[in-house]
Enzyme design. Structure first.
Site, short mmCIF file in Angstrom:
data_model
loop_
_atom_site.label_atom_id
_atom_site.label_comp_id
_atom_site.label_asym_id
_atom_site.label_seq_id
_atom_site.Cartn_x
_atom_site.Cartn_y
_atom_site.Cartn_z
N GLY B 22 0.73 -1.27 0.19
CA GLY B 22 0.09 0.04 0.02
C GLY B 22 0.79 1.43 0.03
CB SER B 24 1.12 4.13 -4.88
OG SER B 24 2.36 3.70 -5.38
N PRO B 95 9.30 1.33 -5.92
CG PRO B 95 10.02 0.57 -8.03
CD PRO B 95 10.25 1.89 -6.96
CG ASN B 148 -1.56 0.38 4.80
OD1 ASN B 148 -2.56 1.14 5.18
ND2 ASN B 148 -1.46 0.22 3.32
N GLY B 460 53.98 -22.66 8.38
CA GLY B 460 53.99 -24.08 8.30
C GLY B 460 54.10 -24.68 6.99
CB SER B 531 55.41 -11.93 1.68
OG SER B 531 55.81 -13.12 1.30
#
Lengths: 264, 621
Positions: B22, B24, B95, B148, B460, B531
């Protein structure tokens, strides 16, 4: 920053994006209040210069005052002015209602001019608050090769990242005033003292609130003879701005069809 | 300056929520009840409805397209203006249909605040959650929730309370909070402008009262200066840098630092046409400035003050929403836009894909249509950016496919270092001095070339073990050779560095420079460091001027964790060690190493022989 500063800053940003990103760019100048504000904003954005052509697509049906205005300010503002005529009404879509057909001449005139000069971008002074179909526009709005607007497939646009790269054969419509309202325009004209044609001020109890061609625009009842009075009038009115524009309301989808075909 | 009294505050409100809840209709009612409808609009809508033989439909106020009215669905976002007694509003209708999510985002991204509609009968639905999640990503923080169609739920207070509890919990889970939750009947106007007489159990604010309580989105003047250069103009004898101040304040005389080029100059003037002269500009202003020296500055450079600079990096992690139908995949390239900067980037990794329903995340090979995910993006060029928490403007990015926007996202650096310190040369007046002993002289005496063997791999994987064995064997064969080992170097040269991403990057930068000096001195130097970052290894490669050999000591995480020679993985898993590579910090695989030594399939002895054979081939004169 006050609200007018914010509007101005956003428009300046949009104009600078357009100028940086689009080669072969032109600005439409209909000689009305909005397009005068738009030329003014370009001078703000580019420090007194308007670094692209300003184009008047002439239906030949403007009021004499408007042609005089055009000659004076093209000179005073150092504009690189292009004027191009529109094809006769017979060449427009015959299925449109009469006033819309008259307006559609401008679409054809624009299409011809774009092809003639090879423009990739057209800056137009439409606003979202004018008309509910325009309210759905993007700031940078891609157009098909025929100038058509595919409003069902508009690209996303957010955080002021505009879609500036366009596929071959298409062009962009750029809308630096999209976020302004009618009353914003008048408040800015008052603050900046931007020249406008006298037709906006009341004569014999009537004034033009929106200026189109003589045959499809009618004046509204008004006693406003100064900009302050116009602003006061607008603060109280509930009449829509384009009430005097015949083509908007001839049929339910007249304006949508005009815009889909490339109308401003 | 303006002297008007009538200029009022403007607030932009987006209306969001699941399709058919609801939205719009509520906008229509809001307009009607605040007396904001233009003359003739009501009659026009009535006519449209009669023509379709349907009852009065408020949605037609904003659903301007014929196809929207015919299908009874909002396709694209729209905007409309209205006034309350307090101030002016722009209403952005978005929308709710899933298919038109890109249009919802287009609308919502411009809003100061949001109204979320939830149907009292249907309760919280998919788009109720997706839209809230997107609001969070888009940066909309002021929210009012409207439950609503309370008439269809019999105006029941307990039904309202049930939805309120569920939804407040969802919002809290994603870091949002609703300012108000209001029961309404949008069609009839209950609790829109006037308090409902049918729900007297509700004592909170009406919708308009709630909206009047919101504020326009914050002024960013108090944040550090960020001014992305939009263009450089030379219309006359002035050379003007144009741009919009995103945050902070700029004053004539300020020294600006331009990132990522790291050039500096002072602001000589703020330029404007037909406006009073000024010496200060603040967040939000589109300005033009001139500098006291002629620098080569171009669009995309980001100006800041020297004491509050943006991050410089060529890799970052971000959380994005993905718009196209085709999925996002690792290895794919897009155009990254950071304000006015635009550069190519590659998707290095998809870290996690989010489920906005369950609020869980999981690893994924792709980001599907409308997916939300954490991804790592890498560019060739150095970028200047901020983390979202530091700056809501420069902490956001978008991706394009060359034509349209395909994604928007927020920046976190999670595990990636700021590289600014690494790429800035602080001293000026440096002159390179030539050696009189040449490389050829050294090669002739040593019988081999100098160079760097850069071992990289997980903790490791066997880097130190192999490095030390190779050193012994090369020494036996008469090589000038030395191993730089991680733990050893951290006792001396790098004793002042910890394990934060920045410190790890600096650690590697120093090793890279030292290794390059050893190589220049004619030695074979082997480095044994995890690294983990590609950028760091690339920097070490650049330092060694063509004598760099990347050696990937290969063993996967599971194998390394099983070996765990120093017990570090166990401690990292228990949370005793933070930022541990492979566990809580990234390891970026070598892209194109000179040599791969797989310690999972070969014995240590075989690995050593493989490296020795490579060195004999590449370093013997």
């Amino acid at each position: 920053m006050d609200p007018l500063d914010r509007l101005e800053s956003q428009s300046v940003y949009i104009l600078r994006e357009a100028f940086n990103q689009i080669d072969r760019l032109a600005m439409l100048w209909s000689l009305g209040k909005d397009s005068n504000v738009m030329v003014w904003l370009a001078k703000k954005a580019f420090f007194g210069h308007v670094p692209f052509p300003v184009m008047h697509i002439d239906t030949g049906k403007k009021f004499p005052e408007m042609y005089a205005f055009r000659e004076k300010y093209a000179r005073d503002w150092h504009l690189s002015l292009i004027t191009d005529d529109c094809p006769p009404v017979e060449e427009t879509d015959a299925s449109l209602p009469p006033a819309a057909r008259s307006a559609a001449r401008k679409t054809l005139g624009l299409k011809n001019a774009i092809a003639k000069y090879g423009f990739n971008g057209i800056i137009a002074g439409i606003r979202r608050d004018e008309e509910s179909v325009r309210a759905k526009e993007r700031v940078f709005s891609p157009r098909g090769s025929e100038g058509s607007w595919d409003f069902r497939q508009q690209p996303p646009e957010f955080w002021d990242y505009f879609n500036t790269n366009l596929p071959a054969g298409t062009h962009l419509r750029v809308h630096p005033l999209l976020h302004w309202t009618e009353i914003d325009i008048w408040r800015y004209i008052r603050r900046e003292q931007i020249p406008i044609v006298d037709l906006y001020f009341a004569r014999d109890g009537k004034r033009y609130r929106s200026l189109g061609d003589q045959d499809i625009t009618s004046p509204v009842a008004s006693t406003a003879v100064t900009i302050d009075e116009i602003i006061a009038e607008l603060e109280g009115t509930k009449t829509p701005e384009r009430a005097g524009r015949a083509m908007d309301r001839e049929t339910e989808d007249a304006f949508e069809r005009l815009r889909a075909a490339g109308y401003m | 300056m303006s002297t008007e009294t009538s200029l009022r505050d403007l607030l932009r409100i987006v209306i969001v929520g699941h399709v058919d809840h609801g939205k719009s209709t509520m906008v229509g009612r809001l307009f009607h009840d605040t007396g904001s409808l233009p003359e003739g609009k009501l009659e026009a809508i009535q006519a449209m409805c009669e023509r379709r033989g349907m009852p009065f439909e408020w949605a037609f106020l904003m659903d301007a397209f014929q196809s929207e009215r015919d299908q009874g669905i909002t396709i694209d976002t729209s905007q409309i203006w209205f006034k309350s007694a307090q101030r002016d509003y722009t209403i952005i209708d978005a929308p709710g249909h899933r298919e038109f999510l890109k249009n919802m985002i287009t609308g919502a991204a411009n809003a100061d605040a949001a109204v979320m509609l939830i149907d009292a009968g249907q309760g919280v639905q998919q788009q109720s959650r997706t839209h809230a999640y997107l609001l969070q990503l888009l940066g909309v923080r002021q929210i009012v929730v409207v439950v609503n169609k309370m008439d269809l739920a019999g105006f029941a207070a307990d039904r309202f309370a049930e939805i309120e509890t569920t939804y407040r919990q969802y919002l809290a889970d994603i870091g949002l909070q609703a300012a108000h939750i209001i029961p309404v009947v949008a069609r009839d106007g209950d609790n829109i402008v006037t308090p409902s007489e049918r729900m007297t159990w509700y004592r909170g604010k009406t919708l308009v009262e709630a909206l009047d309580g919101f504020v326009s989105v914050g002024d960013l003047t108090s944040l550090p200066l960020r001014l992305p250069i939009q263009d450089v103009y030379k219309f006359d004898d002035r050379r003007i840098l144009a741009g919009r101040v995103l945050s902070g304040r700029l004053t004539v005389g300020d020294r600006l630092l331009f990132s990522p080029s790291n050039k500096t100059a002072r602001v000589a003037s703020i330029e404007a046409w037909s406006a009073p002269a000024k010496t200060t500009a603040v967040a939000g202003e589109s300005i033009g400035i001139t500098l006291d020296e002629q620098l080569f500055i171009e669009r995309g450079d980001l100006a800041s003050h020297e004491d509050a600079t943006p991050i410089e990096t060529n890799v970052f992690q971000g959380r994005l929403f993905w718009l196209p139908n085709e999925p996002l995949q690792p290895g794919a390239s897009y155009r990254l836009r950071l304000q006015t900067r635009e550069v190519p980037v590659t998707v290095q990794e998809i870290k996690a894909l989010y489920d906005v329903e369950q609020l869980t995340s999981a690893p994924s090979d792709i980001v599907p249509h409308h997916g939300i995910a954490d991804v790592v993006l890498r560019s060739q060029a150095m970028l200047a950016l901020d983390r979202l928490e530091e700056n809501p403007k420069t902490g956001r990015f978008v991706l394009t496919d060359g034509v349209n926007l395909v994604a928007g996202g927020t920046i976190s650096m999670d595990g990636y270092p700021n590289q600014r310190q690494l790429v800035t040369i602080r001293s000026s007046n440096l002159t390179e001095v030539e050696h009189t002993v040449t490389h050829a002289n050294r090669e002739q005496r040593n019988g081999h070339r100098g160079g760097v063997l850069w071992f990289t791999g997980l903790s490791g994987a066997g880097k130190s073990t192999i490095a030390m064995a190779v050193e012994r064997e090369l020494f036996r064969r008469g090589f000038q050779v030395y191993v730089l080992d991680g733990d050893n170097v951290r006792r001396g040269l790098n004793a002042n560095l910890g394990f934060s991403p920045e410190d790890r990057a600096e650690n590697i930068r120093r090793i890279g420079e030292v290794a390059a000096l050893f190589a220049d001195a004619g030695m074979v130097v082997i480095t044994a460091f995890i690294s983990p970052y590609r950028s760091d290894r690339q920097r070490a490669r650049n330092a060694a001027h063509g004598t760099f050999h990347e050696v990937y000591i290969k063993a996967d995480l599971a194998a390394c964790e099983l070996r765990d020679p120093k017990g570090l993985y166990r401690r990292a898993r228990q949370g005793e060690i933070g930022n541990f590579t492979g566990v809580s910090a990234p390891y970026e695989l070598p892209e194109d190493p000179e040599l791969v030594v797989d310690t999972q399939v070969q014995s240590v002895e075989a690995c050593v022989q493989q490296v020795i054979a490579y060195i004999e081939r590449k370093f013997r004169a």
